[in-house]
Design an enzyme around this catalytic site. Structure first.
Site, PDB file in Angstrom:
ATOM      1  N   ASP A   1       0.881  -1.164   0.000  1.00  0.00           N
ATOM      2  CA  ASP A   1       0.000   0.000   0.000  1.00  0.00           C
ATOM      3  C   ASP A   1       0.924   1.220   0.000  1.00  0.00           C
ATOM      4  O   ASP A   1       2.036   1.145   0.527  1.00  0.00           O
ATOM      5  CB  ASP A   1      -0.874  -0.035   1.251  1.00  0.00           C
ATOM      6  CG  ASP A   1      -1.734   1.202   1.364  1.00  0.00           C
ATOM      7  OD1 ASP A   1      -2.390   1.553   0.375  1.00  0.00           O
ATOM      8  OD2 ASP A   1      -1.723   1.829   2.443  1.00  0.00           O
TER       9      ASP A   1
ATOM     10  N   ASP B   1       0.097   5.021   0.591  1.00  0.00           N
ATOM     11  CA  ASP B   1      -0.037   6.097   1.567  1.00  0.00           C
ATOM     12  C   ASP B   1       0.098   5.538   2.978  1.00  0.00           C
ATOM     13  O   ASP B   1      -0.618   4.619   3.359  1.00  0.00           O
ATOM     14  CB  ASP B   1      -1.385   6.809   1.394  1.00  0.00           C
ATOM     15  CG  ASP B   1      -1.348   8.219   1.944  1.00  0.00           C
ATOM     16  OD1 ASP B   1      -0.608   9.044   1.384  1.00  0.00           O
ATOM     17  OD2 ASP B   1      -2.022   8.479   2.958  1.00  0.00           O
TER      18      ASP B   1
ATOM     19  N   ASP C   1      -0.711  -0.141   6.099  1.00  0.00           N
ATOM     20  CA  ASP C   1      -0.834   0.586   7.368  1.00  0.00           C
ATOM     21  C   ASP C   1      -2.245   0.517   7.942  1.00  0.00           C
ATOM     22  O   ASP C   1      -2.487   1.077   8.993  1.00  0.00           O
ATOM     23  CB  ASP C   1      -0.411   2.054   7.196  1.00  0.00           C
ATOM     24  CG  ASP C   1      -1.416   2.860   6.394  1.00  0.00           C
ATOM     25  OD1 ASP C   1      -1.950   2.319   5.391  1.00  0.00           O
ATOM     26  OD2 ASP C   1      -1.673   4.017   6.756  1.00  0.00           O
TER      27      ASP C   1
END
Lengths: 316, 316
Positions: free
Chosen positions: A37, A39, A258
């Site tokens: 991922d 961001d 995250d």
């Protein structure tokens, strides 16, 4: 950065463990590909996260396949490459898997008929990816300023050759687009309703949370009363397509993210190994909270914690 | 028009019966108020249905209270009156219960704080009804052409005094409104999310089906991941408010509509008597189909069938 690991316990469903150097080395040895991922893992807003370029270089030197996934559909893979380059990241367009690409890849995977076209609610990224697959399309930015002038008996025309409506984030969403999408889905036999993703929020700027593609999809869903086919995270299609495209088995892949309820769940449901980084939205307290039921295989402060396996002395 | 009734069987859940003259007389004697759905009962598009004015006159002469409900929120009750008048129907604004009025009445019913204001996604009808209740509001048509110019670090300002977002049908829906609504609902503590209705389709013209307020509500729901409070049909609030306002008990009211899954179900769930007319979307075949599980107390071809109770000879 790396804190000593608790006693090793690989049982599924156990609480997450902060990765020890041994855990990380074992994970890196085991998998041949990492899906990241972006961001909160690679960057935060417009800043690359400390140590990421070196970590990616290390993994590449170990012959690991790297794939960067994003639900952002406003850019094509080529368009998104600029963000990586501007941050000093050495990435190729083929390593980027955006939800705009996923939409085009999905249509290709089902042999979307060549005499049909796509109606696009969304920005230029979807159009560019459809062009690369040779799929005809209408709508998109060209319909940004269209309005409907009502008079008695008026019917908005729609193209009967539209065989799929693809809905991505669209800052120029309007009633013309909603009604056209509704007509195509409701009235064209077999017309598909495809969503690049259902994210409630998106990151237009870091200064606040912005309504995401959940809004555009929600508008059309509210008019057609049908659920879309989702092709971006956390849909199974994206993972299956990545595995096929790069010739990978699920057990060779590690998902790094995250967010517990999207990235980690996406990885676990797809049969991947999972690593959570605390450099994005999830805090260690939230991860370790008794009410959290989603446990990655390991977690670490940030991606560059992996560099410790490079720095470790080689046994003689 | 009236066909002879099948053997009387008032058991709940039995198949619907075509109303005999006796059934109709008994119903009219029993109830003191009628709630009418408009489209398909009173008019179709821009034409009044044959015999409706005379039927309404007859019911008024019998001292029946008449209420006309509509999920259309684009006009206020006063604004909607024009449609009745233009069709030669003798109705007052107080007899019209629009979902725009329902939104204002709901806020009044919960003592919406006088230091708070409403953000309106919708057209002028909601604003006019809020004005009549003295409730402050922003948004609505004034935000029709607003765009967001992005630059790094930009945050769209929103008013912290917004205590409710009211979402009605809005042909000028745009991202500015969606994002403002999202910010108010997500960031203002206790901010309410109110939908005038969730209709998937609306009747802008008779030439096709048009995306309804389900689209506008769906857009905001997709961004805030919360369900709205619904105040129009088939929400319980509308019925409770009508009963209170006109001082009626539920068993004194008959709901007359042309849709089984909205009008008739709305009436039955609210404890009203129900009559279906076949002058709208429901056919006799659909009503009598074994798979239909929604049975009005009686049905008739059209509202003017009721005139037979006036024409019947008086017993001497």
């Amino acid at each position: 950065m790396v804190v000593s690991a608790s006693a090793g316990n690989g049982a599924s469903g156990s609480a997450a463990r902060r990765a020890s150097e041994e855990n990380m080395r074992s994970m890196v040895d085991k998998v041949s590909a990492f899906i990241f991922d972006c961001d909160g893992v690679i960057w935060r807003g417009d800043s690359v996260i400390d140590g990421v370029p070196e970590t990616l270089d290390m993994l590449r030197a170990m012959d690991k396949r790297l794939v960067f996934v994003t639900n952002n559909s406003t850019k094509s893979r080529a368009g998104y490459l600029g963000k990586f380059t501007s941050l000093g990241l050495n990435v190729s367009a083929e390593e980027i898997y955006s939800s705009s690409y996923a939409a085009a890849a999905y249509l290709e995977s089902i042999d979307f008929p060549t005499d049909k076209k796509v109606y696009v609610v969304g920005e230029v990224g979807i159009q560019e990816e459809l062009d690369l697959k040779g799929i005809a399309h209408i709508g998109g930015p060209a319909d940004a300023d269209k309005k409907i002038s009502l008079k008695p008996g008026f019917a908005l025309p729609h193209d009967p050759d539209v065989g799929a409506v693809v809905v991505g984030f669209d800052r120029n969403i309007n009633y013309f687009k909603i009604q056209t999408a509704q007509l195509c889905i409701s009235e064209n036999p077999g017309c598909l309703f495809i969503a690049t993703n259902l994210d409630a929020k998106t990151h237009l700027t870091d200064a606040q949370e912005w309504a995401g593609n959940g809004a555009m999809v929600g508008a059309i869903k509210g008019a057609v009363k049908r659920d879309p086919i989702v092709v971006g995270k956390p849909a199974e299609f994206m993972l299956a397509n990545i595995a096929t495209q790069f010739g990978l088995h699920r057990n060779q892949i590690c998902m790094v993210g995250d967010r517990l309820d999207t990235d980690i769940l996406f990885g676990q449901q797809g049969g991947l190994s999972t690593m959570l980084v605390l450099s994005g939205v999830t805090t260690e307290a939230a991860l370790l909270h008794p009410e959290n039921g989603i446990h990655p295989d390991f977690y670490m402060s940030q991606l560059s914690d992996l560099l410790s396996i490079k720095a470790a002395p080689v046994a003689v």
